[in-house]
Write a protein that holds these residues in place. Structure first.
Motif, PDB file in Angstrom:
ATOM      1  N   PRO A 124       0.700  -1.022   0.012  1.00 14.48           N
ATOM      2  CA  PRO A 124       0.085   0.147   0.005  1.00 14.48           C
ATOM      3  C   PRO A 124       0.820   1.420  -0.045  1.00 14.48           C
ATOM      4  O   PRO A 124       0.467   2.300  -0.544  1.00 14.48           O
ATOM      5  N   ASP A 125       2.315   1.306   0.509  1.00 15.29           N
ATOM      6  CA  ASP A 125       3.104   2.336   0.236  1.00 15.29           C
ATOM      7  C   ASP A 125       3.943   2.376  -0.906  1.00 15.29           C
ATOM      8  O   ASP A 125       4.586   3.270  -0.937  1.00 15.29           O
ATOM      9  N   ALA A 126       3.484   1.465  -1.982  1.00 16.62           N
ATOM     10  CA  ALA A 126       4.407   1.776  -3.111  1.00 16.62           C
ATOM     11  C   ALA A 126       4.323   2.922  -4.023  1.00 16.62           C
ATOM     12  O   ALA A 126       3.216   3.591  -3.745  1.00 16.62           O
ATOM     13  N   ARG A 127       5.296   3.204  -4.270  1.00 14.97           N
ATOM     14  CA  ARG A 127       5.191   4.341  -5.583  1.00 14.97           C
ATOM     15  C   ARG A 127       5.524   3.783  -6.914  1.00 14.97           C
ATOM     16  O   ARG A 127       6.210   2.824  -7.092  1.00 14.97           O
TER      17      ARG A 127
ATOM     18  N   PHE B  30      -7.103   2.791 -11.829  1.00 15.08           N
ATOM     19  CA  PHE B  30      -6.314   3.132 -10.364  1.00 15.08           C
ATOM     20  C   PHE B  30      -5.947   4.658 -10.406  1.00 15.08           C
ATOM     21  O   PHE B  30      -6.336   5.001  -9.302  1.00 15.08           O
ATOM     22  N   ARG B  31      -5.360   5.021 -11.443  1.00 12.76           N
ATOM     23  CA  ARG B  31      -4.873   6.452 -11.301  1.00 12.76           C
ATOM     24  C   ARG B  31      -5.865   7.460 -11.086  1.00 12.76           C
ATOM     25  O   ARG B  31      -5.742   8.363 -10.090  1.00 12.76           O
ATOM     26  N   ASP B  32      -6.725   7.151 -11.630  1.00 14.42           N
ATOM     27  CA  ASP B  32      -8.161   8.402 -11.681  1.00 14.42           C
ATOM     28  C   ASP B  32      -8.861   8.116 -10.186  1.00 14.42           C
ATOM     29  O   ASP B  32      -9.767   8.941  -9.920  1.00 14.42           O
ATOM     30  N   ALA B  33      -8.457   7.046  -9.301  1.00 11.18           N
ATOM     31  CA  ALA B  33      -9.242   6.848  -8.144  1.00 11.18           C
ATOM     32  C   ALA B  33      -8.531   7.498  -7.180  1.00 11.18           C
ATOM     33  O   ALA B  33      -8.459   6.946  -5.912  1.00 11.18           O
ATOM     34  N   GLY B  34      -7.598   8.435  -7.432  1.00 11.44           N
ATOM     35  CA  GLY B  34      -7.195   9.248  -6.357  1.00 11.44           C
ATOM     36  C   GLY B  34      -5.582   8.630  -6.059  1.00 11.44           C
ATOM     37  O   GLY B  34      -5.099   8.932  -5.103  1.00 11.44           O
ATOM     38  N   ASN B  35      -5.122   8.090  -6.980  1.00 11.11           N
ATOM     39  CA  ASN B  35      -3.715   7.599  -6.763  1.00 11.11           C
ATOM     40  C   ASN B  35      -2.668   7.985  -7.836  1.00 11.11           C
ATOM     41  O   ASN B  35      -1.381   7.669  -7.849  1.00 11.11           O
ATOM     42  N   ASP B  36      -3.021   9.096  -8.614  1.00 10.30           N
ATOM     43  CA  ASP B  36      -2.102   9.742  -9.634  1.00 10.30           C
ATOM     44  C   ASP B  36      -0.902  10.265  -8.993  1.00 10.30           C
ATOM     45  O   ASP B  36       0.117  10.130  -9.827  1.00 10.30           O
ATOM     46  N   HIS B  37      -0.940  10.918  -7.660  1.00 11.30           N
ATOM     47  CA  HIS B  37       0.342  11.295  -7.185  1.00 11.30           C
ATOM     48  C   HIS B  37       1.259  10.553  -6.926  1.00 11.30           C
ATOM     49  O   HIS B  37       2.355  10.674  -6.719  1.00 11.30           O
ATOM     50  N   ARG B  38       0.984   9.212  -6.961  1.00 14.79           N
ATOM     51  CA  ARG B  38       1.860   8.136  -6.616  1.00 14.79           C
ATOM     52  C   ARG B  38       2.756   7.689  -7.894  1.00 14.79           C
ATOM     53  O   ARG B  38       3.724   7.089  -7.614  1.00 14.79           O
ATOM     54  N   PHE B  39       2.400   8.274  -9.044  1.00 15.27           N
ATOM     55  CA  PHE B  39       3.148   7.811 -10.399  1.00 15.27           C
ATOM     56  C   PHE B  39       3.943   8.682 -10.941  1.00 15.27           C
ATOM     57  O   PHE B  39       3.737  10.029 -10.620  1.00 15.27           O
ATOM     58  N   PHE B  40       5.037   8.475 -11.347  1.00 14.77           N
ATOM     59  CA  PHE B  40       6.126   9.303 -12.214  1.00 14.77           C
ATOM     60  C   PHE B  40       6.037   8.600 -13.634  1.00 14.77           C
ATOM     61  O   PHE B  40       6.406   7.518 -13.702  1.00 14.77           O
ATOM     62  N   ASP B  41       5.872   9.436 -14.669  1.00 12.44           N
ATOM     63  CA  ASP B  41       5.777   8.877 -15.981  1.00 12.44           C
ATOM     64  C   ASP B  41       7.164   9.178 -16.814  1.00 12.44           C
ATOM     65  O   ASP B  41       7.628  10.239 -16.834  1.00 12.44           O
TER      66      ASP B  41
END
Length: 384
Positions: free
Chosen positions: A237-240, A293-304
């Protein structure tokens, strides 16, 4: 005796061990064997490869469980905030993973320890472990059987690797369809399988590898993560996340051809249309689920990361990635990364050539099917 019982008995006989741990792995194993026996069109070499791979994975599972039984303190290890590289295959993620693995402050899973995790590696002998030479010999054999693999996936015994094989120890993994035509297993895996127990087993193996061999700042990579991101998030749950991007017209046919190269030794009738279809399905499911998943409030955890600029000069992007992680991009790490890149130029073993039409794949159709993905992430279209 049943097929499953026979395979398990071979693993027991080879190891002298008996405890396979949580019996939940049997569903995937039973589905895999049934699909392989009925659908894979195996030749004699393929049958030996199929059964041999399963027995090998059962042996590794027995060994892992034995170490945990004798050293229950292994389970006290913590896997904290791993960086997970994901996205479609053939998008530069392997090169990224290798570069990241050059940082001495981080931990990656390397080919030799992924194939032979027991006994768990030790820091003092990590770079001289005899399993490195064993893995090198196995990779030379692979290059003999599938000579184009060097062009597609240049790798050494100490290169960072995906945890597909580790997922295979729970018999819920795409590693099997990469080598065998198993449509009913793939259907179950893509649509019905529960991946949470498998990712928990991956964490179990990571704890084992980390136990006597820190550091514990993991850099993991696997395109499969995209398709099962919700289950992955429950376990880590704490993964980036670092997501790599590239034009699908340069991705899906390349993966299909990679699968074809791995299928050829195992069957006299490789099914090219199925290889195209299964990779389109994987890509569509993975990107659809990833975007949700990203659109459900997780986008800030991603680097593209986009393929072309990273291939041209990865270091500005790497500096931004370290900023995203809140970690220091040390001069030592950068120097080692630059040395790796100089020694591993793109197309070092020749350019990977393929024809998507051989697999029923056409550029215009692929770009239309994946428009939802390329527009969402502003992926440039065209050769790179």
């Amino acid at each position: 005796m049943s097929r499953i019982g026979d395979l398990q008995d071979k693993a027991r006989a080879a190891t002298g061990l008996d405890n396979f741990g949580d019996p939940g792995f049997r569903e995937g194993l039973e589905r895999l064997v049934d699909s392989g026996d009925r659908e894979a069109r195996l030749n004699d070499a393929g049958r030996a490869m199929f059964d041999g791979q399963i027995v090998m994975m059962l042996m590794k599972r027995l060994e892992i469980e034995d170490w945990y039984a004798r050293h229950p303190e292994i389970d006290e290890q913590e896997i904290v905030a791993p960086l997970m590289v994901l996205g479609l295959p053939r998008t530069g993620s392997t090169a990224l993973h290798c570069i990241l693995g050059e940082d001495p402050a981080v931990r990656v899973m390397r080919n030799w320890e992924c194939m032979n995790p027991c006994p768990p590696p030790e820091a003092a002998t990590y770079e001289t472990d005899p399993r490195i030479a064993l893995m090198e010999a196995q990779m030379k054999l692979r290059d003999t059987m599938t000579p184009r693999m060097k062009q597609m996936l240049p790798s050494t015994s100490t290169s960072p690797t995906e945890d597909q094989l580790t997922m295979g120890y729970n018999f819920v993994s795409q590693v099997f369809q990469a080598s065998f035509r198993i449509p009913s297993y793939a259907q179950w895996l893509h649509h019905d399988a529960d991946l949470e127990p498998t990712f928990r087993y991956v964490k179990r193996v990571l704890k084992l590898l980390q136990w006597r061999c820190p550091p514990g700042r993991w850099r993991l990579k696997n395109p499969t993560y995209s398709m099962f991101i919700t289950a992955l998030d429950k376990v880590f749950p704490d993964a980036r996340y670092c997501m790599t991007h590239r034009d699908v017209a340069n991705v899906i046919p390349s993966v299909a051809d990679l699968y074809y190269e791995m299928h050829k030794p195992n069957t006299d009738t490789p099914d090219k249309p199925w290889l195209g279809e299964i990779n389109v399905e994987f890509g569509m499911l993975g990107m659809t689920r990833m975007i949700a998943f990203r659109d459900a409030g997780n986008d800030h955890r991603f680097f593209d990361i986009h393929f072309a600029p990273f291939q041209k000069d990865p270091f500005p992007t790497l500096a931004k990635l370290y900023d995203f992680l809140g970690e220091e991009f040390t001069p030592e790490a950068e120097a080692r990364m630059r040395a790796w890149r100089e020694n591993q130029p793109r197309d070092k073993h020749g350019r990977h050539e393929y024809n998507g039409a051989d697999f029923g794949l056409h550029t215009a159709d692929l770009r239309e099917q994946f428009r939802f993905y390329t527009e969402r992430f502003d992926v440039p279209l065209g050769k790179d």
